[in-house]
Design a protein around this motif. Structure first.
Motif, PDB file in Angstrom:
ATOM      1  N   GLN A  85     -20.692 -53.445  10.699  1.00  0.00           N
ATOM      2  CA  GLN A  85     -20.019 -53.609   9.414  1.00  0.00           C
ATOM      3  C   GLN A  85     -18.855 -54.588   9.531  1.00  0.00           C
ATOM      4  OE1 GLN A  85     -18.929 -49.645   8.066  1.00  0.00           O
ATOM      5  NE2 GLN A  85     -20.789 -49.496   6.838  1.00  0.00           N
ATOM      6  N   ARG A  86     -18.189 -54.566  10.666  1.00  0.00           N
ATOM      7  CA  ARG A  86     -17.064 -55.477  10.897  1.00  0.00           C
ATOM      8  C   ARG A  86     -17.555 -56.928  10.914  1.00  0.00           C
ATOM      9  NH1 ARG A  86     -12.181 -53.731  12.914  1.00  0.00           N
ATOM     10  NH2 ARG A  86     -10.830 -55.282  13.883  1.00  0.00           N
ATOM     11  N   ALA A  87     -18.670 -57.148  11.618  1.00  0.00           N
ATOM     12  CA  ALA A  87     -19.247 -58.492  11.667  1.00  0.00           C
ATOM     13  C   ALA A  87     -19.713 -58.935  10.286  1.00  0.00           C
ATOM     14  CB  ALA A  87     -20.409 -58.523  12.661  1.00  0.00           C
ATOM     15  N   PHE A  91     -18.691 -62.155   8.050  1.00  0.00           N
ATOM     16  CA  PHE A  91     -19.719 -63.073   7.566  1.00  0.00           C
ATOM     17  C   PHE A  91     -19.621 -63.260   6.055  1.00  0.00           C
ATOM     18  CE2 PHE A  91     -23.841 -63.353   5.428  1.00  0.00           C
ATOM     19  CZ  PHE A  91     -24.220 -64.625   5.818  1.00  0.00           C
ATOM     20  N   LEU A  92     -19.485 -62.174   5.310  1.00  0.00           N
ATOM     21  CA  LEU A  92     -19.423 -62.274   3.857  1.00  0.00           C
ATOM     22  C   LEU A  92     -18.168 -63.008   3.396  1.00  0.00           C
ATOM     23  CD1 LEU A  92     -20.752 -58.719   2.882  1.00  0.00           C
ATOM     24  CD2 LEU A  92     -21.931 -60.909   2.558  1.00  0.00           C
ATOM     25  N   LEU A 138     -27.590 -60.227   0.700  1.00  0.00           N
ATOM     26  CA  LEU A 138     -26.906 -60.137   1.984  1.00  0.00           C
ATOM     27  C   LEU A 138     -26.012 -58.910   2.098  1.00  0.00           C
ATOM     28  CD1 LEU A 138     -25.893 -63.891   2.258  1.00  0.00           C
ATOM     29  CD2 LEU A 138     -27.526 -62.720   3.745  1.00  0.00           C
ATOM     30  N   SER A 139     -25.473 -58.472   0.989  1.00  0.00           N
ATOM     31  CA  SER A 139     -24.521 -57.357   1.010  1.00  0.00           C
ATOM     32  C   SER A 139     -25.241 -56.069   0.632  1.00  0.00           C
ATOM     33  CB  SER A 139     -23.376 -57.626   0.042  1.00  0.00           C
ATOM     34  OG  SER A 139     -23.865 -57.741  -1.282  1.00  0.00           O
ATOM     35  N   GLY A 140     -24.527 -54.976   0.831  1.00  0.00           N
ATOM     36  CA  GLY A 140     -25.084 -53.686   0.439  1.00  0.00           C
ATOM     37  C   GLY A 140     -24.042 -52.920  -0.333  1.00  0.00           C
ATOM     38  N   ALA A 146     -19.270 -54.557   1.951  1.00  0.00           N
ATOM     39  CA  ALA A 146     -19.578 -54.362   3.365  1.00  0.00           C
ATOM     40  C   ALA A 146     -19.388 -52.934   3.845  1.00  0.00           C
ATOM     41  CB  ALA A 146     -18.721 -55.300   4.221  1.00  0.00           C
ATOM     42  N   ALA A 147     -18.771 -52.100   3.046  1.00  0.00           N
ATOM     43  CA  ALA A 147     -18.457 -50.738   3.486  1.00  0.00           C
ATOM     44  C   ALA A 147     -18.209 -49.850   2.274  1.00  0.00           C
ATOM     45  CB  ALA A 147     -17.225 -50.754   4.402  1.00  0.00           C
TER      46      ALA A 147
END
Length: 215
Positions: A85-87, A91-92, A138-140, A146-147
């Motif tokens: 998640q950190r990576a 990236f995002l 790319l995201s969720g 990202a979280a």
């Protein structure tokens, strides 16, 4: 900490979200002499916005500033502990700066009716739609990109997507968001820090758009 920024600067708002979310005490100033002026470059060599001066450190570029703020003020955390998640957060954040924001910024010169390039507007709109669709893939959103909580990845798009919507409305165009990104936008705009930052930024941006439309 001194924070050099302008009310309508989207990258300033990106950093301001982090400052507010982390309850950092700061003094906001406009660049002396104006953006990229000699007076300002005597303080911030790049002459760009935003920038901070903190305990002798002079730092520009929004992503570098936000990463510094995360390390300097670790609570609340805006980089997840989980390595993946950190990576993805990093990236995002870079996806925003390198791919999503540039076609939006390219519309600045098209707001004034005189000299508007209809073909350029159509091309940039197509690119923005492509990048927003990629962001959705790319995201969720859960509900953030990202979280489960607000991270650095949310701060750029939280400003850039409403900017795109406002610009395109001024150009008689429309940006419909994919369902996942529309849900994320509702969630991020309900976050207290984001809401606090977006209100004055939106007012400054509206004033700028109105002035450009009248020119």
């Amino acid at each position: 900490m001194i924070f050099y920024a302008l009310p309508g600067s989207s990258y300033s708002a990106k950093v301001r979200i982090v400052l507010v979310a982390k309850n950092v005490a700061f003094e906001e100033r406009e660049p002396p002499g104006g953006y990229r002026s000699e007076s300002y470059r005597n303080i911030v060599p790049m002459g760009t916005l935003p920038a901070i001066v903190d305990d002798g450190l002079v730092l520009s570029e929004s992503e570098a500033i936000n990463e510094y703020l995360e390390e300097r003020f670790p609570s609340p955390a805006m980089l997840p502990r989980d390595p993946q998640q950190r990576a993805m957060t990093r990236f995002l954040s870079r996806f925003h700066d390198l791919y999503l924001e540039p076609p939006v910024r390219a519309l600045f010169g098209q707001v004034a009716p005189a000299g508007r390039d209809v073909a350029l507007v159509a091309a940039r709109l197509a690119e923005i739609r492509k990048r927003v669709a990629q962001l959705a893939e790319l995201s969720g959103p859960r509900p953030f990109l990202a979280a489960e909580t607000l991270t650095l990845a949310d701060c750029g798009p939280a400003v850039t997507l409403p900017l795109a919507q406002m610009l395109l409305e001024a150009l008689d165009q429309r940006l419909d968001l994919p369902p996942a990104i529309a849900a994320w936008q509702r969630a991020v705009q309900a976050h207290a820090a984001v809401a606090q930052v977006l209100a004055p930024w939106r007012a400054a941006t509206e004033n700028w758009l109105n002035a450009r439309r009248a020119s």
